[in-house]
Structures are given as C-alpha cells and as structure tokens.
Design an enzyme around this catalytic site. Structure first.
Site, mmCIF file in Angstrom:
data_model
loop_
_atom_site.group_PDB
_atom_site.id
_atom_site.type_symbol
_atom_site.label_atom_id
_atom_site.label_comp_id
_atom_site.label_asym_id
_atom_site.label_seq_id
_atom_site.Cartn_x
_atom_site.Cartn_y
_atom_site.Cartn_z
ATOM 1 N N THR A 13 64.337 68.323 -60.036
ATOM 2 C CA THR A 13 65.670 68.798 -59.641
ATOM 3 C C THR A 13 65.632 69.529 -58.297
ATOM 4 O O THR A 13 66.415 69.237 -57.383
ATOM 5 C CB THR A 13 66.220 69.746 -60.728
ATOM 6 O OG1 THR A 13 66.083 69.093 -61.979
ATOM 7 C CG2 THR A 13 67.656 70.099 -60.493
ATOM 8 N N LYS A 105 57.293 80.762 -60.255
ATOM 9 C CA LYS A 105 57.081 82.156 -60.650
ATOM 10 C C LYS A 105 56.017 82.298 -61.733
ATOM 11 O O LYS A 105 55.265 83.264 -61.764
ATOM 12 C CB LYS A 105 58.387 82.801 -61.114
ATOM 13 C CG LYS A 105 58.990 82.159 -62.337
ATOM 14 C CD LYS A 105 60.354 81.669 -62.144
ATOM 15 C CE LYS A 105 60.581 80.296 -61.752
ATOM 16 N NZ LYS A 105 61.749 79.787 -61.310
ATOM 17 N N VAL A 132 62.144 83.858 -57.289
ATOM 18 C CA VAL A 132 62.928 84.935 -57.917
ATOM 19 C C VAL A 132 64.371 84.858 -57.427
ATOM 20 O O VAL A 132 64.634 84.905 -56.226
ATOM 21 C CB VAL A 132 62.355 86.330 -57.568
ATOM 22 C CG1 VAL A 132 63.161 87.419 -58.270
ATOM 23 C CG2 VAL A 132 60.885 86.433 -57.949
ATOM 24 N N GLY A 134 66.569 82.408 -57.408
ATOM 25 C CA GLY A 134 67.065 81.167 -56.792
ATOM 26 C C GLY A 134 67.349 81.343 -55.315
ATOM 27 O O GLY A 134 66.450 81.607 -54.517
ATOM 28 N N ILE A 136 68.964 83.754 -53.794
ATOM 29 C CA ILE A 136 69.130 85.129 -53.299
ATOM 30 C C ILE A 136 67.892 85.527 -52.480
ATOM 31 O O ILE A 136 66.780 85.429 -52.984
ATOM 32 C CB ILE A 136 69.276 86.125 -54.483
ATOM 33 C CG1 ILE A 136 70.410 85.707 -55.412
ATOM 34 C CG2 ILE A 136 69.474 87.536 -53.980
ATOM 35 C CD1 ILE A 136 70.472 86.536 -56.696
ATOM 36 N N GLY A 187 74.151 71.454 -70.134
ATOM 37 C CA GLY A 187 73.060 71.424 -69.154
ATOM 38 C C GLY A 187 72.745 72.786 -68.550
ATOM 39 O O GLY A 187 71.985 72.891 -67.590
ATOM 40 N N ASP A 201 60.748 84.060 -68.571
ATOM 41 C CA ASP A 201 61.065 83.728 -67.174
ATOM 42 C C ASP A 201 61.439 85.008 -66.404
ATOM 43 O O ASP A 201 60.996 85.219 -65.272
ATOM 44 C CB ASP A 201 62.229 82.715 -67.170
ATOM 45 C CG ASP A 201 62.730 82.401 -65.790
ATOM 46 O OD1 ASP A 201 62.025 81.688 -65.051
ATOM 47 O OD2 ASP A 201 63.825 82.877 -65.423
ATOM 48 N N LYS A 205 59.414 86.947 -63.131
ATOM 49 C CA LYS A 205 60.057 87.363 -61.881
ATOM 50 C C LYS A 205 59.889 88.872 -61.670
ATOM 51 O O LYS A 205 59.667 89.335 -60.550
ATOM 52 C CB LYS A 205 61.543 86.976 -61.921
ATOM 53 C CG LYS A 205 61.733 85.452 -61.943
ATOM 54 C CD LYS A 205 63.140 85.040 -62.334
ATOM 55 C CE LYS A 205 63.314 83.539 -62.352
ATOM 56 N NZ LYS A 205 64.572 83.084 -62.952
HETATM 57 N N1 HSE Z 1 65.717 78.903 -65.893
HETATM 58 C C1 HSE Z 1 66.051 79.925 -64.954
HETATM 59 C C2 HSE Z 1 67.438 80.469 -65.256
HETATM 60 C C3 HSE Z 1 66.023 79.477 -63.526
HETATM 61 O O1 HSE Z 1 68.077 80.084 -66.237
HETATM 62 O O2 HSE Z 1 67.873 81.323 -64.503
HETATM 63 C C4 HSE Z 1 64.615 79.265 -63.029
HETATM 64 O O3 HSE Z 1 63.858 80.425 -63.129
#
Ligand code: HSE
Length: 436
Positions: A13, A105, A132, A134, A136, A187, A201, A205
């Site tokens: 992606t 990350k 970290v 996206g 930003i 999605g 996740d 970060k």
């Molecule tokens: N899966 C993460 C989120 C994005 O839902 O923010 C990638 O770290």
C-alpha cells in the site's frame, strides 16, 4: 552527479503511494532537489498483483539482493514491514553504503540499536519520519526544529485504528466488537487487528519518540502496553458525563532521571487539545522548555500521507548527496556515544488520577464499604456517580479520584473485589488532567 537513484523494497500500500509520488510529483521533486530523482528498481515477492499504478515492468523484480547490490542506487526505501527479512535487508543496504528510508516502526523499536550503530559506522542516514504518525512531521520536528529544547513530556494519539474505534463507540454507543467488525469491513482495521487494538503499534511508536525526546534507548518490551479491547461503551458514556473523552494515549514523561513510558486507554478533559482528535487522525503534543506546547496532527496512516513522509526523507537524504554532506543529523537526534541509559519507572510507582467503576448490590452501606477501603489506601475521591437504580439488580458506581499512587489503587481494588456486595471485577482507567 547528474541524478539520484532510488530503490524500493516492498510494493504494498505505501510502496504504491511512493510510486505515485514519483509519477505525479517527479517534476516538483526535481525542481526542489535541483537534480532528477529516479526510481530505478522495485523489489517485492509479488510483482503480478495490479496495484492500480502503471509501472515499467523492467523496474520490477522479486530479487531484493539485486537491488541492494546495485551500485547505482544511493537510497533504499524499505517498506516491507515486520522484523525479517526487513532487518537483514536494511543491514545489507547499510553495509553497501546506501542510505535507508523506512516506515518500519516495529523493526526500529526492536532492532534500532543495531541498525543505528551500523549506520553510524558506515556514515549513512537511516531516516524514519513515516514510522510515527504517518504524514505528521514529528520526527524531524523533534530532531531538527525543536532540538534546542528539553522535553519533559509527550502525549500521542498514534494509532488511527484505535482512535477510529473509540470515536465510533463514543458517537454511536456501540460496543468494541461491533465497531471493530464494521471497521474491518470498511478497511479501517486489519483482518488481524491485534497489533493495533492491543496497543503494540502505539508502543513501537512511543519507543521511538521517547528515545528521540529523552536521548535514551527505550527497550520496547519495557513499555507498559494496554490496548482498547476491554473498553466498554458504558465507560465512554460515564467519561462523557464527567466531561472527559477516552483515548488510547502514548505517554512519555521524564521524572527525576527516570522515564515513564506507557500506552493505555486514558481519560482526558474534553477541553484539552488532544480530546478533539477524532477518527483516523493522529496527534502528538509535546512541551519544550523554550518553545512551550506544540501540537502536531494529521493523517496517521494511509498510502498517500505515509508516502509523503517517506519521500520527504528521500529528498532530505538526496539533498545531502547533492551537496556532498555526510549524514546531517544522527538517526536518534544525538550521537550514539551520548545516548543515556535511563530506567523506566515501574507502573506500581506512577501517580495518576483514576476512574473507578464497580458493579454492586444496591443496598445501604455499599458506598461506605468502598470509600472506607479507598481511604485506608490514601485514595481521595473527587466525585462520584450512581446513575441507575434497578431493584434486585447490580448497579454501577463510578468514582473519580484525586491523584493516587498506582500500587495503592491496585491494592484497594483487590480488597474491594473481595467484598460480597461487589459483583464481578472492578475496573479502573487512568486520567491525565495535565498535559504538560
Ligand atoms: N495501523 C496503524 C494505524 C498505522 O491504524 O494507525 C500504521 O502504524
């Protein structure tokens, strides 16, 4: 030098977003760099799936080693994700003298020490703005623009999946499972949502942000991590009634040479800046000793926003190559020789305010039993609510406390849960009343 060549590992992606930036904004990149920036190879195990972009088939290969050994490539973008083979490929790119840009990350939170040491010895950059938040620009803000500041705290909403689920639970009153299923269908959540909803996740970060802000190397495994899968719509409604919003917060604090690094559902006053960061948006709030509070927010995920961050790093590296500079800033904001070894405060030692929720038999003296035990453990109550009364049914009692020590809260709740009038297990949620 008449151009900079780039290789892309991972055509998923975000990789597709990166290809789109090259295709749509290639002329802009060239204008800003002063030289052409060219994507010369893409490697992925799957080179047949239609990604919705047209790519010269000559660029595509399943052979990552051929890309890593191509002497014409100066910058490698790693977008494979996960630990292996990403770790091996990144280390190989570094050993070949190539600069690395990654969004990974998990890899950096776990193997950052090894990768950053290899990069420092080889004199190459490892850039990870996309890892970290996206799109930003939080990493470069900490490393470059705010580097004159000492930081004593950071608060982040760093996972769009969790923030979307919590926002929907608050808006619609639906429970976690219902919203998760809907998010998966739309999605917004992965088929296996564990990494996101269990806070892993976010903890990856936070490990990177704490390292950058506090000049230390934070062991990801030592971050207290609690996700949102046990959050109920009822608790979100009670939070609202008290004037709070519930967010999955990444919290980093420096306290007398000790670090607090924790990820958990947290109530924050609805008037606070992070409280209105809703849906898939991410945000980070930092306080620097000179700059004061800084809030950065934006798209924390998605192909376009993340590709924007990846390509910002690529251009930054390419500019160094054009001007002949060595890596212009260390990966973790300071040279490895001065990275400090700081311990992480055990959760039992933290001090916070708390939301406590009990289900009790609705009979005289129950509140006295609960508050008596809380008093015994030095826990002071700020406000309370007992919203419903149904004869012969368990009713909820909700209490908000003043600041208390977490070990006292745990001990008090263990004792309260042993009382006959308490139905089931009590629940607590930490509150942050000060984002400074
Ligand atoms: N899966 C993460 C989120 C994005 O839902 O923010 C990638 O770290």
């Amino acid at each position: 030098m008449d151009k900079i060549n780039v290789g892309l590992l991972g055509f998923g992606t975000i990789g597709t977003g990166v290809v789109e930036v090259f295709q749509k904004n290639g002329d802009l990149l060239q204008e800003r760099l002063g030289l052409p920036l060219e994507l010369v190879r893409i490697a992925d195990l799957d080179i047949t799936t239609d990604r919705g972009v047209t790519v010269d088939p000559g660029l595509l290969s399943t052979d990552a080693d051929a890309l890593l050994e191509d002497p014409s490539i100066q910058v490698v973008i790693e977008l494979i994700g996960g630990y292996e083979p990403a770790r091996t490929f990144v280390l190989k790119a570094i050993s070949q003298g190539k600069h690395v840009v990654t969004a990974n990350k998990a890899l950096l939170a776990k193997h950052g020490d090894e990768i950053f040491a290899a990069a420092e010895s080889a004199g190459v950059n490892v850039m990870f703005e996309a890892a970290v938040g996206g799109g930003i620009p939080i990493i470069s803000a900490i490393k470059e623009n705010l580097c004159a500041n000492r930081f004593h705290s950071l608060f982040g909403i760093l996972n769009g999946t969790c923030n979307y689920i919590l926002t929907r639970m608050a808006d619609d009153g639906d429970d976690f499972e219902t919203v998760l299923k809907d998010a998966q269908e739309k999605g917004y959540a992965e088929a296996d949502p564990t990494f996101d909803v269990e806070g892993i996740d976010t903890a990856h970060k936070l490990a990177l942000l704490c390292g950058l802000c506090f000049g230390t190397s934070v062991d990801f495994d030592s971050i207290y991590t609690e996700g949102i899968s046990k959050v109920t719509a009822l608790d979100i409604q009670f939070a609202d009634a008290f004037g709070y919003k519930l967010k999955l917060l990444a919290i980093g604090k420096m306290d007398n040479g000790e670090i607090e690094a924790r990820v958990h559902p947290t109530m924050i006053p609805e008037s606070y800046p992070l409280a209105d960061i809703d849906g898939v948006f991410n945000a980070v709030r930092l306080v620097g000793d000179f700059v004061g509070p800084v809030l950065l927010s934006g798209h924390g995920a998605g192909s376009e926003a993340t590709a924007s961050a990846v390509m910002g790093d690529v251009v930054s590296v390419a500019r160094d190559l054009v001007t002949g500079c060595s890596p212009h800033s260390p990966a973790m904001a300071c040279p490895r020789s001065v990275v400090r070894d700081l311990s992480i405060k055990p959760m039992s030692d933290i001090v916070s305010s708390y939301y406590l929720r009990f289900f009790v038999n609705d009979q005289p003296g129950v509140l006295g039993t609960i508050t008596g035990i809380l008093g015994k453990y030095q826990i002071s109550i700020e406000s309370m609510m007992q919203p419903h009364r149904h004869e012969a049914e368990a009713v909820p009692i909700v209490l908000m406390t003043h600041e208390a020590n977490e070990s006292n809260i745990q001990a008090a709740l263990t004792e309260i849960d042993r009382q006959d009038v308490i139905q089931g297990e009590s629940l607590f949620i930490r509150i942050e009343n000060r984002l400074d």
